[in-house]
Every structure is written in C-alpha cells, then in structure tokens.
Design an enzyme around this catalytic site. Structure first.
Site, mmCIF file in Angstrom:
data_model
loop_
_atom_site.group_PDB
_atom_site.id
_atom_site.type_symbol
_atom_site.label_atom_id
_atom_site.label_comp_id
_atom_site.label_asym_id
_atom_site.label_seq_id
_atom_site.Cartn_x
_atom_site.Cartn_y
_atom_site.Cartn_z
ATOM 1 N N GLU A 121 208.864 20.708 5.880
ATOM 2 C CA GLU A 121 207.549 20.613 6.235
ATOM 3 C C GLU A 121 207.399 20.039 7.750
ATOM 4 O O GLU A 121 206.329 20.336 8.225
ATOM 5 C CB GLU A 121 207.019 19.947 5.058
ATOM 6 C CG GLU A 121 207.204 20.521 3.653
ATOM 7 C CD GLU A 121 206.651 21.825 3.627
ATOM 8 O OE1 GLU A 121 205.682 22.169 4.273
ATOM 9 O OE2 GLU A 121 206.929 22.725 2.735
ATOM 10 N N GLU A 178 207.143 29.984 9.426
ATOM 11 C CA GLU A 178 208.467 29.786 8.836
ATOM 12 C C GLU A 178 209.426 29.623 9.774
ATOM 13 O O GLU A 178 210.506 29.112 9.477
ATOM 14 C CB GLU A 178 208.715 30.962 7.699
ATOM 15 C CG GLU A 178 207.962 30.504 6.350
ATOM 16 C CD GLU A 178 208.041 29.275 5.923
ATOM 17 O OE1 GLU A 178 209.347 28.862 5.582
ATOM 18 O OE2 GLU A 178 207.181 28.738 5.551
ATOM 19 N N HIS A 206 206.841 22.731 9.970
ATOM 20 C CA HIS A 206 205.738 23.171 10.160
ATOM 21 C C HIS A 206 204.617 22.150 10.714
ATOM 22 O O HIS A 206 204.010 22.712 11.649
ATOM 23 C CB HIS A 206 205.175 23.513 8.583
ATOM 24 C CG HIS A 206 205.926 24.437 7.912
ATOM 25 N ND1 HIS A 206 205.588 25.950 8.428
ATOM 26 C CD2 HIS A 206 206.440 24.724 6.826
ATOM 27 C CE1 HIS A 206 206.424 26.583 7.360
ATOM 28 N NE2 HIS A 206 206.710 26.019 6.412
#
Ligand code: ZN
Length: 497
Positions: A262, A291, A265
């Site tokens: 995460e 991704e 991201h």
C-alpha cells in the site's frame, strides 16, 4: 488562463471535491464504522455520488469541453481535455437512476458479502452478486460494449484500450511459464519458515509497520496508516493519502507486505506533479500501472535479499528473543517460500498470477453467459484443482474470499497480474539508469529509487495512456518476458533447480 479554461477546471475541481468527500465516508466505513451504520452510510455515499453525477453531466461540462477542444491549447490543457472528455463520456452515458441504484446496491452487496463470508453462505450472497453483474452489464451497454464485447467494456474501465483478447494473449504464456516452474519447485525441498508463524504481538507489529513505512519514505504529514479487514489505499485529497494494513499475531508477514504494497500505491499518489493538483490528471495512468508500483515495492524490492539485510535486524529489535537464530539469508528464503494456497492475498510471487488468471477465466464466462452465478462455487473449485491441485474446504476460502465482485468491480482482477508485468519492465529500466539501486536498498536508503520513480512515472499522473507511459520510459511494449525471466532466475537460484 482565459475564462473558458477557468470554468472547465472549476467544474472538474468541484466534482473531485465531491468524490473525495465520498471517499472519506468509504474510508471510514472500512476502518471505523460500527455495523449498525452500514445501511445509512450506503445512502449517504449514494447521495453524494448522484450529486456528483448530476453536476458533472448537467450539460455545461459537455458544452465547455466542445469549445475547449476547438481552441489552441498548451500540452497540459490538451491532456486535461482528453482525460476529462473520457470521464465525461463515461458518466454522461449512464442514466442518473442507474448510477444511484448501483451505488446503493453496492453498499448493501458489500455488507452481504461480509456476512456471507463469515457464515460460509454463498447462497445468501448470490442474489447480490447477480444484481452486481446486472449493473455491470447495463453500464457496459451504455458505454457501447454489448454482447460478446461486454467484458471488454469492463476491462477498459481499469486498463484503457486493453481487450479481453489481448489480455488472454499475455495470460496464456504467463500461465504456461508459471505452471512449469511451479511443478519443478514442487519437487524441490522447501526452505524452513516455521519462525514466521510464531506469535508476534500485534502492538509490536503496529510499531514495526510504522517504522517500515516511514523508513521507505512515507511522509506522514501527507498521509496515515490504519487497520482494515482488506488493506487498501485511498486518496482523500492531494496531500491526504490513507493506507491500511491488517495484523495477524501468527502471520507477521501479512501486515508487513500489505504495508509495503500500500505504501507503493501511496508513493504514486503522493508523487503527482504540483501542476496536476485538483485536476482529473492527478490519477494513476491505469489500475495496472498503479499495481505495478505497489508490486514493485512489495515484491521486487521488499522480497529481495538486500532489503532484508537492512530490515531483519530492525525486525529482531522489535521482537526481542525471536528470530535470534535466523540470519538474513534464511529469512530471505522464508519470505520467498512458494506454496500453492487457497487464498490470493497470501500467495507468493510464483502462484499469485495464477490466482488472477483463474478469476479472469470465471469473469469471462460470467459475462459471456456461459456460467451462471449458482454454478460459480463449483467452477471455482474445478479451476483450483486444475491450477493448484487444491480444493477449498469452504466457499469462504474459495469463491467468497475477495471483496471485488461484491462491489461490482468486474474486470479489475487482471490489473494485478498486468501490474507484475509492467513492474519488471520499469524495474529493468530503473536498474540500467541506477546501477547502485541494490546497494541503496541494502543501506535502507530509498530516496534515489523514489526520485527515479517520481520523475519517470509518478509526476505524470494520467497524462500519458498506459502503453505510451511504458513506451516513453522503457521503449518497450507490454510483455511477459521480463517478468517470467525475473521469476525463473530468482526461483531457480532459491530452490537450486
Ligand atoms: Zn494494490
């Protein structure tokens, strides 16, 4: 800037504020909401989405876009127009009623999925899933994708321009390459990894994960880490990027790799160029490109030898008495243990994409009408046997494990495997530009890597289309070869094949 552009930027900015307000409610739903609040929350989010939809599609946006497209414009304005046009066409083609009904049904469907998974009761979820498929089909139809092209229309939401046929052309050699390697690995002796399942108290895991996220370079003045059942990243504003992870006392890696994933991201979202602030260009180029960034951090960097040479001593310091006999080499081997498993989010690098290809197969059949919702649990078990030689004992460990379908996110799964492919193509170029990357990772210094990623990928937001971004950064077209080569080299060495 003349008045026309000012008006257009203003509409976009205000619509994005409504989106971010809805995102706050969604973030709260995943992290803090008591179960009693779910139905009302679904109404609140649906209302905000319908206000957004009405405002964005009231005719003014279209008129201004028509005029702006006929004007001379700067490269930034041209890209802004192109992306806003795509968003506008997508939104204006959906009747307001469909947007509102779908949003409300999504909230209820997601709540039903949580219950169904908890009770291992697919039948109670099936009517919601049928409704979600119906809404997805209706939306694809509004966008001009009907009949055999329905699924192309759903894929296009996440990966603009990529069709089911093109995806299949990538997934076929990917599946063959991974299955062949998996068979060889199955005959080799696995590394010792029992120490990963010892008890690691959650309070200490929380501290370690914060240290890790900050060590990677996450600026906590512009974001935060919380806990949720299903880890995710959300943007609540240009300077407010939230990530979540989850903790299991007997699965210390689960939290660690979710946090790294995460964070990847979040770095993307935090790296958009300042001139994209408040505009529709402050988005990732596509879901698969997004991704590629989370997977690059999680797998290519986070599951590498130099990474654990730096981080293992810090992990040991957080959990005194544990891992004292374990060196970085043994730890590196353990975190890369390959084991066919039932659950996608716990899968290793070799089997992960096979979980995605399985879902891609089922989605294609659902939207081609050759598979009915009632047959889905059986079809799932059949493909699990075929791909992994495993059969889930319950639907909770099978067809009910992922949240995506409950939210109507069909066509999303392929992005994960495509992200793996992109990530190795970007990484190849990064390594050529920064031969010192591995040394920096071993020193726990990530700034030069983040800087390269920011310059080449993050800062551009969705100004380039995915294929154009890949071409300008690497000179290549999307390909399975770099990923397969990386996987084969890494695991041939690891397993002595
Ligand atoms: Zn992700």
């Amino acid at each position: 800037m003349n008045r026309l552009w000012e008006q257009l930027f203003c509409i976009d900015r205000e619509c994005r504020r409504l989106e971010k307000a809805a995102a706050v409610l969604q973030w709260d739903q995943e992290t803090n909401l008591p179960p009693g609040g779910i139905e009302e929350r679904a109404e609140q989010i649906a209302l905000l989405q319908s206000i957004w939809h009405r405002k964005f599609t009231d005719g003014e946006t279209g008129r201004l876009l028509d005029r702006a497209e006929a004007e001379d414009a700067s490269p930034l304005e041209r890209d802004f127009c192109r992306v806003l046009r795509r968003n506008y066409d997508r939104a204006v083609k959906l009747p307001g009623e469909l947007v509102r009904d779908a949003a409300r049904a999504e909230g209820l469907s997601q709540a039903a999925w949580v219950e169904a998974r908890r009770n291992n009761d697919f039948a109670s979820f099936a009517p919601h899933l049928k409704a979600m498929i119906g809404f997805a089909r209706a939306k694809a139809g509004c966008w001009g994708f009907e009949g055999p092209r329905t699924y192309d229309g759903l894929l296009d939401v996440y990966e603009p321009g990529l069709t089911a046929g093109e995806t299949e052309a990538l997934f076929t050699p990917l599946r063959e390459g991974l299955t062949g390697l998996l068979q060889k690995i199955g005959r080799a002796s696995p590394p010792e990894d029992a120490f990963l399942e010892w008890n690691y108290p959650v309070e200490d895991q929380v501290r370690f994960n914060r240290e890790l996220m900050e060590g990677l370079g996450f600026d906590t003045r512009r974001g935060r880490l919380d806990t949720s059942a299903h880890p995710f990243t959300t943007s609540l504003g240009f300077d407010d990027i939230r990530i979540t992870t989850r903790y299991d006392p007997n699965q210390v890696l689960s939290g660690i790799f979710s946090t790294i994933h995460e964070s990847g991201h979040a770095f993307y979202e935090l790296g958009f160029a300042p001139e994209l602030r408040g505009t529709c260009l402050a988005e990732g180029a596509s879901m698969a490109i997004h991704e590629s960034q989370s997977r690059l951090w999680e797998n290519v960097i986070g599951r590498s030898r130099p990474f654990w040479e730096f981080w293992l001593p810090r992990l040991k310091a957080r959990f005194p008495g544990r891992l004292s006999e374990t060196g970085p080499e043994a730890f590196y081997r353990a975190v890369n243990r390959v084991r066919p498993s039932l659950i996608r989010v716990e899968a290793d690098e070799v089997t992960y994409a096979l979980h995605i290809i399985l879902r891609f197969e089922l989605e294609k059949r659902l939207f081609a009408g050759t598979l009915q919702v009632e047959e889905l649990p059986g079809a799932w078990r059949g493909l699990m046997r075929e791909f992994f030689g495993l059969e889930p004992p319950t639907d909770a460990d099978g067809v009910l494990q992922d949240v995506h379908w409950s939210m109507g996110s069909f066509g999303y799964f392929p992005s994960y495997a495509l992200g793996n492919l992109y990530s190795l193509q970007f990484w190849g170029k990064l390594r050529r530009d920064l031969p010192e990357a591995e040394t920096r990772i071993r020193e726990g210094k990530f700034e030069t890597i983040r800087q390269w990623l920011r310059e080449n990928i993050y800062s551009r937001g969705c100004r380039p289309e995915p294929a154009e971004l890949l071409r300008t950064v690497t000179g290549e077209k999307l390909s399975v070869a770099p990923f397969l080569e990386y996987i084969k080299d890494k695991y041939t060495e690891l397993y002595g094949l």
